[in-house]
Design an enzyme around this catalytic site. Structure first.
Site, PDB file in Angstrom:
ATOM      1  N   GLY A 155     -10.985   4.418   3.255  1.00  0.00           N
ATOM      2  CA  GLY A 155      -9.935   5.037   2.097  1.00  0.00           C
ATOM      3  C   GLY A 155     -10.034   3.912   1.069  1.00  0.00           C
ATOM      4  O   GLY A 155     -10.143   2.884   0.919  1.00  0.00           O
ATOM      5  N   CYS A 179      -8.252  -3.864   4.965  1.00  0.00           N
ATOM      6  CA  CYS A 179      -8.323  -3.379   3.475  1.00  0.00           C
ATOM      7  C   CYS A 179      -9.278  -4.011   2.859  1.00  0.00           C
ATOM      8  O   CYS A 179      -9.457  -5.286   2.724  1.00  0.00           O
ATOM      9  CB  CYS A 179      -6.904  -3.683   3.100  1.00  0.00           C
ATOM     10  SG  CYS A 179      -6.535  -2.942   1.404  1.00  0.00           S
ATOM     11  N   LEU A 180     -10.005  -3.023   1.937  1.00  0.00           N
ATOM     12  CA  LEU A 180     -11.016  -3.746   0.942  1.00  0.00           C
ATOM     13  C   LEU A 180     -10.575  -4.496   0.116  1.00  0.00           C
ATOM     14  O   LEU A 180     -11.339  -5.643  -0.309  1.00  0.00           O
ATOM     15  CB  LEU A 180     -11.714  -2.566   0.281  1.00  0.00           C
ATOM     16  CG  LEU A 180     -12.616  -1.443   1.304  1.00  0.00           C
ATOM     17  CD1 LEU A 180     -13.031  -0.487   0.253  1.00  0.00           C
ATOM     18  CD2 LEU A 180     -13.618  -2.303   1.904  1.00  0.00           C
ATOM     19  N   HIS A 216      -1.298   4.150   4.854  1.00  0.00           N
ATOM     20  CA  HIS A 216      -2.154   2.895   4.249  1.00  0.00           C
ATOM     21  C   HIS A 216      -2.259   3.165   2.962  1.00  0.00           C
ATOM     22  O   HIS A 216      -1.859   2.360   2.019  1.00  0.00           O
ATOM     23  CB  HIS A 216      -3.297   2.311   5.198  1.00  0.00           C
ATOM     24  CG  HIS A 216      -3.844   1.312   4.439  1.00  0.00           C
ATOM     25  ND1 HIS A 216      -4.179   0.091   5.245  1.00  0.00           N
ATOM     26  CD2 HIS A 216      -4.449   1.118   3.472  1.00  0.00           C
ATOM     27  CE1 HIS A 216      -4.791  -0.747   4.421  1.00  0.00           C
ATOM     28  NE2 HIS A 216      -5.038  -0.259   3.347  1.00  0.00           N
ATOM     29  N   GLU A 217      -3.066   4.230   2.535  1.00  0.00           N
ATOM     30  CA  GLU A 217      -3.401   4.315   1.196  1.00  0.00           C
ATOM     31  C   GLU A 217      -1.867   4.888   0.240  1.00  0.00           C
ATOM     32  O   GLU A 217      -2.075   4.318  -0.899  1.00  0.00           O
ATOM     33  CB  GLU A 217      -4.245   5.798   0.968  1.00  0.00           C
ATOM     34  CG  GLU A 217      -5.682   5.332   1.693  1.00  0.00           C
ATOM     35  CD  GLU A 217      -6.101   3.899   1.330  1.00  0.00           C
ATOM     36  OE1 GLU A 217      -6.092   3.514   0.296  1.00  0.00           O
ATOM     37  OE2 GLU A 217      -6.790   3.560   2.203  1.00  0.00           O
ATOM     38  N   GLN A 245      -6.464  -0.240  -6.509  1.00  0.00           N
ATOM     39  CA  GLN A 245      -7.579  -0.981  -6.049  1.00  0.00           C
ATOM     40  C   GLN A 245      -8.761  -1.153  -6.970  1.00  0.00           C
ATOM     41  O   GLN A 245      -9.544  -2.112  -6.761  1.00  0.00           O
ATOM     42  CB  GLN A 245      -8.093  -0.660  -4.579  1.00  0.00           C
ATOM     43  CG  GLN A 245      -6.903  -0.734  -3.535  1.00  0.00           C
ATOM     44  CD  GLN A 245      -7.551  -0.432  -2.047  1.00  0.00           C
ATOM     45  OE1 GLN A 245      -7.708   0.735  -1.778  1.00  0.00           O
ATOM     46  NE2 GLN A 245      -7.986  -1.295  -1.411  1.00  0.00           N
ATOM     47  N   HIS A 255      -0.316   1.801  -0.985  1.00  0.00           N
ATOM     48  CA  HIS A 255      -0.811   1.267  -2.105  1.00  0.00           C
ATOM     49  C   HIS A 255      -0.348   1.605  -3.358  1.00  0.00           C
ATOM     50  O   HIS A 255      -0.176   0.764  -4.382  1.00  0.00           O
ATOM     51  CB  HIS A 255      -2.441   1.356  -2.154  1.00  0.00           C
ATOM     52  CG  HIS A 255      -3.089   0.494  -1.342  1.00  0.00           C
ATOM     53  ND1 HIS A 255      -3.298  -0.875  -1.462  1.00  0.00           N
ATOM     54  CD2 HIS A 255      -4.078   0.807  -0.383  1.00  0.00           C
ATOM     55  CE1 HIS A 255      -4.248  -1.423  -0.939  1.00  0.00           C
ATOM     56  NE2 HIS A 255      -4.587  -0.433  -0.020  1.00  0.00           N
TER      57      HIS A 255
HETATM   58 NI    NI Z   1      -6.040  -0.906   1.587  1.00  0.00          NI
END
Ligand code: NI
Length: 183
Positions: A45, A98-99, A140-141, A50, A144
């Site tokens: 995701g 998370c990236l 989660h997304e 991000q 963000h």
């Molecule tokens: Ni994330």
């Protein structure tokens, strides 16, 4: 095009992301670049903040989980201007990463079921219910877009324990297999 992933400490990750209008330029290119960036980084995701765009868009592709769960593998979606309509009281805890926060994995409590309204990449509106893992990734997304990160949700004790790791990421002291932009 692969974009640099903005890591913990970048202000864009803490912004309340703005809605996307139909006039927004090259939205399909942005979606395609986000998917390419996410695949390259082995993520499932990725939200627009991000990659430095404070707009309400995220992409999810669970193809990488094909070996573990065939049913999840075909789930590939872009959500524009998502609006959470319902979140179940029933919840579960599971590990997340998370990236934007490389090297940290913590258990997070999430609703088991959600109902969400969103636009697809053609700006067609959908209202769908998602459960379990899909619901978790979407939550989660979605977070963000609200400027929230999964590390905000861990217990005070765990937060204390990951504090130095977070500080290292903040200072750019982290190693990743993908291109990042530190604060
Ligand atoms: Ni994330």
């Amino acid at each position: 095009m692969i974009l640099p992933i903005h890591t913990y400490g970048n202000a864009v990750l803490r912004k309340h992301a703005e809605p996307i209008t139909k006039e927004y330029p090259n939205i399909k290119d942005l979606i395609s670049n986000m998917l390419e960036t996410m695949h390259y980084a082995d993520g499932v995701g990725l939200a627009a903040p991000q990659v430095g765009f404070a707009v309400r868009l995220f992409v999810i592709d669970l193809e990488a989980l094909r070996e573990d769960n065939l049913e999840l593998a075909d789930f590939k979606i872009a959500m524009i201007n998502p609006e959470m309509l319902e979140m179940s009281d029933d919840s579960a805890v599971a590990e997340e990463g998370c990236l934007s926060i490389p090297g940290i994995h913590e258990t997070v409590e999430r609703s088991l079921s959600i109902k969400i309204k969103y636009l697809d990449s053609d700006f067609v509106e959908h209202v769908d219910v998602f459960q379990d893992f899909k619901a978790r990734v979407i939550q989660h997304e979605y977070d963000h877009l609200e400027g929230h990160l999964f590390t905000d949700k861990v217990s005070p004790l765990r937060r204390q324990m990951i504090k130095s790791k977070l500080n290292n990421i903040l200072k750019g002291k982290t190693s990743t297999s993908y291109k990042i932009k530190s604060a």
